[in-house]
Design a protein around this motif. Structure first.
Motif, PDB file in Angstrom:
ATOM      1  N   VAL A  35       0.870  -1.228   0.259  1.00  0.00           N
ATOM      2  CA  VAL A  35       0.109  -0.047   0.081  1.00  0.00           C
ATOM      3  C   VAL A  35       0.838   1.340   0.108  1.00  0.00           C
ATOM      4  CG1 VAL A  35      -0.184   0.141   2.506  1.00  0.00           C
ATOM      5  CG2 VAL A  35      -1.854   1.254   1.070  1.00  0.00           C
ATOM      6  N   ALA A  36       0.492   2.311  -0.848  1.00  0.00           N
ATOM      7  CA  ALA A  36       1.335   3.621  -0.940  1.00  0.00           C
ATOM      8  C   ALA A  36       0.358   4.818  -0.840  1.00  0.00           C
ATOM      9  CB  ALA A  36       1.948   3.422  -2.295  1.00  0.00           C
ATOM     10  N   THR A  69      -1.650   1.305  -5.156  1.00  0.00           N
ATOM     11  CA  THR A  69      -1.451  -0.318  -4.667  1.00  0.00           C
ATOM     12  C   THR A  69      -0.258  -0.390  -5.449  1.00  0.00           C
ATOM     13  OG1 THR A  69      -3.718  -0.730  -4.094  1.00  0.00           O
ATOM     14  CG2 THR A  69      -2.142  -2.684  -4.331  1.00  0.00           C
ATOM     15  N   VAL A  70       0.816  -1.230  -4.986  1.00  0.00           N
ATOM     16  CA  VAL A  70       1.967  -1.405  -5.689  1.00  0.00           C
ATOM     17  C   VAL A  70       2.367  -2.959  -5.556  1.00  0.00           C
ATOM     18  CG1 VAL A  70       4.434  -0.979  -5.802  1.00  0.00           C
ATOM     19  CG2 VAL A  70       3.236   0.884  -5.105  1.00  0.00           C
ATOM     20  N   LYS A  90      -0.971   2.028 -14.308  1.00  0.00           N
ATOM     21  CA  LYS A  90      -2.045   2.126 -14.663  1.00  0.00           C
ATOM     22  C   LYS A  90      -3.025   2.934 -13.921  1.00  0.00           C
ATOM     23  CE  LYS A  90      -1.620  -0.721 -18.349  1.00  0.00           C
ATOM     24  NZ  LYS A  90      -1.462  -0.283 -19.523  1.00  0.00           N
ATOM     25  N   GLY A  91      -3.488   3.758 -14.438  1.00  0.00           N
ATOM     26  CA  GLY A  91      -4.677   4.600 -13.532  1.00  0.00           C
ATOM     27  C   GLY A  91      -5.770   4.001 -13.361  1.00  0.00           C
ATOM     28  N   ARG A  92      -6.499   4.191 -12.087  1.00  0.00           N
ATOM     29  CA  ARG A  92      -7.810   3.881 -11.842  1.00  0.00           C
ATOM     30  C   ARG A  92      -8.663   4.979 -11.099  1.00  0.00           C
ATOM     31  NH1 ARG A  92      -9.223  -1.560 -12.002  1.00  0.00           N
ATOM     32  NH2 ARG A  92      -9.946  -1.805  -9.839  1.00  0.00           N
ATOM     33  N   GLY A  93     -10.025   4.870 -11.433  1.00  0.00           N
ATOM     34  CA  GLY A  93     -10.882   5.745 -10.913  1.00  0.00           C
ATOM     35  C   GLY A  93     -10.764   7.043 -11.506  1.00  0.00           C
ATOM     36  N   GLY A  94     -10.494   7.005 -12.718  1.00  0.00           N
ATOM     37  CA  GLY A  94     -10.531   8.222 -13.309  1.00  0.00           C
ATOM     38  C   GLY A  94      -9.083   9.129 -13.357  1.00  0.00           C
ATOM     39  N   LYS A 132      -2.916   2.893  -9.895  1.00  0.00           N
ATOM     40  CA  LYS A 132      -2.596   4.418  -9.282  1.00  0.00           C
ATOM     41  C   LYS A 132      -4.036   4.996  -9.184  1.00  0.00           C
ATOM     42  CE  LYS A 132       0.652   7.964  -9.475  1.00  0.00           C
ATOM     43  NZ  LYS A 132       0.795   7.638  -8.082  1.00  0.00           N
ATOM     44  N   ARG A 133      -4.320   5.481  -8.126  1.00  0.00           N
ATOM     45  CA  ARG A 133      -5.464   6.187  -7.714  1.00  0.00           C
ATOM     46  C   ARG A 133      -5.394   7.564  -7.178  1.00  0.00           C
ATOM     47  NH1 ARG A 133     -10.045   3.106  -7.591  1.00  0.00           N
ATOM     48  NH2 ARG A 133      -9.848   1.008  -7.462  1.00  0.00           N
TER      49      ARG A 133
END
Length: 329
Positions: A35-36, A69-70, A90-94, A132-133
């Motif tokens: 977790v980051a 998350t890594v 990779k991007g997540r959630g926009g 990536k969020r």
């Protein structure tokens, strides 16, 4: 940014599908998961410019429950090839992800620095996948947190003590915020922002984050600050030295006016948030471009976030927390 057209929805769905595929692959045997967390600066007191070009800083940082998350693993490489590090994001959630070479990714840089520091040169490949969020160029420390998580992950893969001097030195060389993410929770830092001073009792208060599309160059923000510096008052200096709980820290960022002067929309976002969450409860994250506001409840944070998205701003409801860069699986 929320889009109503079908084409954008299709693009968003494709990005989510690709990220979900990466997540599924990284859950296979051999991978570790970390977790980051993101961060906010409850206090950012920028001081004089040092001979090195950096500024003297005293800051109180607080981790958020919003996190990247890594995933990491190491595999054997051909004999004589040495150690290599590759990162995929990779991007997540926009969240959009800038196109950068793997070697320029802070997480990959951190692992390579640690390998050199401990003299590790085995024929192996270290793979890093980042879900990536945390948006980039927001002042939320996403890249630095990913780097801290990568250092912790490399320690697990290689059997290195994560509290060792080599890890701390690598963290400070990558960036000033990386050391905080190894600490987590709420903590005061000085120097260039990388010298640990003390821990504070962390808060669990709900927070809403709002980020306009345009950003601010950190270099330009510091140049504007140098042209018209804003000194800290006694209450802020006392809080840095004496306050024991995050809930009692007065919000302060003397770099904010410089950034808001360069990008007026930041000032509009802050005023908008203060109109909904209360005066003195909204503050720019570092040099921007994200502004956070403290909320009375998570429901309030969600409601404000939903309204912010209607203005075309990126927004998330989250909370202050005790997270740090850490292995979770």
């Amino acid at each position: 940014m929320i889009k109503g057209d079908g084409a954008q929805d299709a693009v968003d769905m494709l990005a989510e599908a690709r990220s979900a595929q990466m997540l599924s692959e990284a859950e296979s045997p051999g991978w570790i998961e970390l977790v980051a967390p993101a961060k906010v600066n409850l206090v950012l007191n920028v001081g004089d410019r040092l001979d090195s070009g950096y500024h003297r800083v005293s800051t109180i940082l607080h981790a958020l429950n919003l996190h990247d998350t890594v995933f990491m693993r190491r595999t054997a490489a051909p004999e004589g090839s040495g150690l290599s590090v590759a990162a995929e994001v990779k991007g997540r959630g926009g969240v959009s992800v800038p196109e950068i070479a793997s070697a320029d990714n802070l997480a990959a840089k951190a692992v390579a620095l640690l390998a050199r520091a401990i003299g590790r040169a085995e024929d192996e490949r270290v793979e890093i996948r980042i879900d990536k969020r945390i948006p980039a160029q927001a002042g939320l420390g996403g890249g630095s947190s990913d780097a801290a998580a990568a250092l912790v992950g490399a320690c697990r893969l290689w059997g290195v003590d994560p509290s060792s001097r080599e890890v701390r030195d690598a963290a400070c060389e990558v960036g000033s915020d990386v050391a905080f993410f190894l600490q987590g929770g709420c903590a005061a830092f000085a120097g260039k922002g990388d010298e640990f001073v003390r821990s504070l009792c962390a808060s669990k208060r709900p927070v809403v984050l709002v980020k306009p599309e345009r950003g601010v160059s950190t270099v330009r923000a510091y140049q504007a600050f140098d042209a018209d510096p804003v000194p800290a008052d006694g209450a802020v200096e006392a809080a840095f030295d004496e306050v024991g709980s995050a809930d009692d820290v007065p919000l302060f960022n003397n770099l904010a006016l410089a950034s808001e002067g360069l990008e007026p929309e930041l000032s509009a976002v802050r005023r908008w948030l203060e109109g909904r969450c209360g005066a003195g409860r909204a503050l720019l994250c570092g040099s921007g471009s994200c502004t956070f506001a403290l909320c009375e409840s998570f429901d309030e944070a969600v409601a404000v976030s939903v309204e912010a998205r209607k203005h075309g701003w990126w927004s998330r409801a989250t909370s202050l927390g005790s997270l740090k860069a850490a292995v979770v699986r």
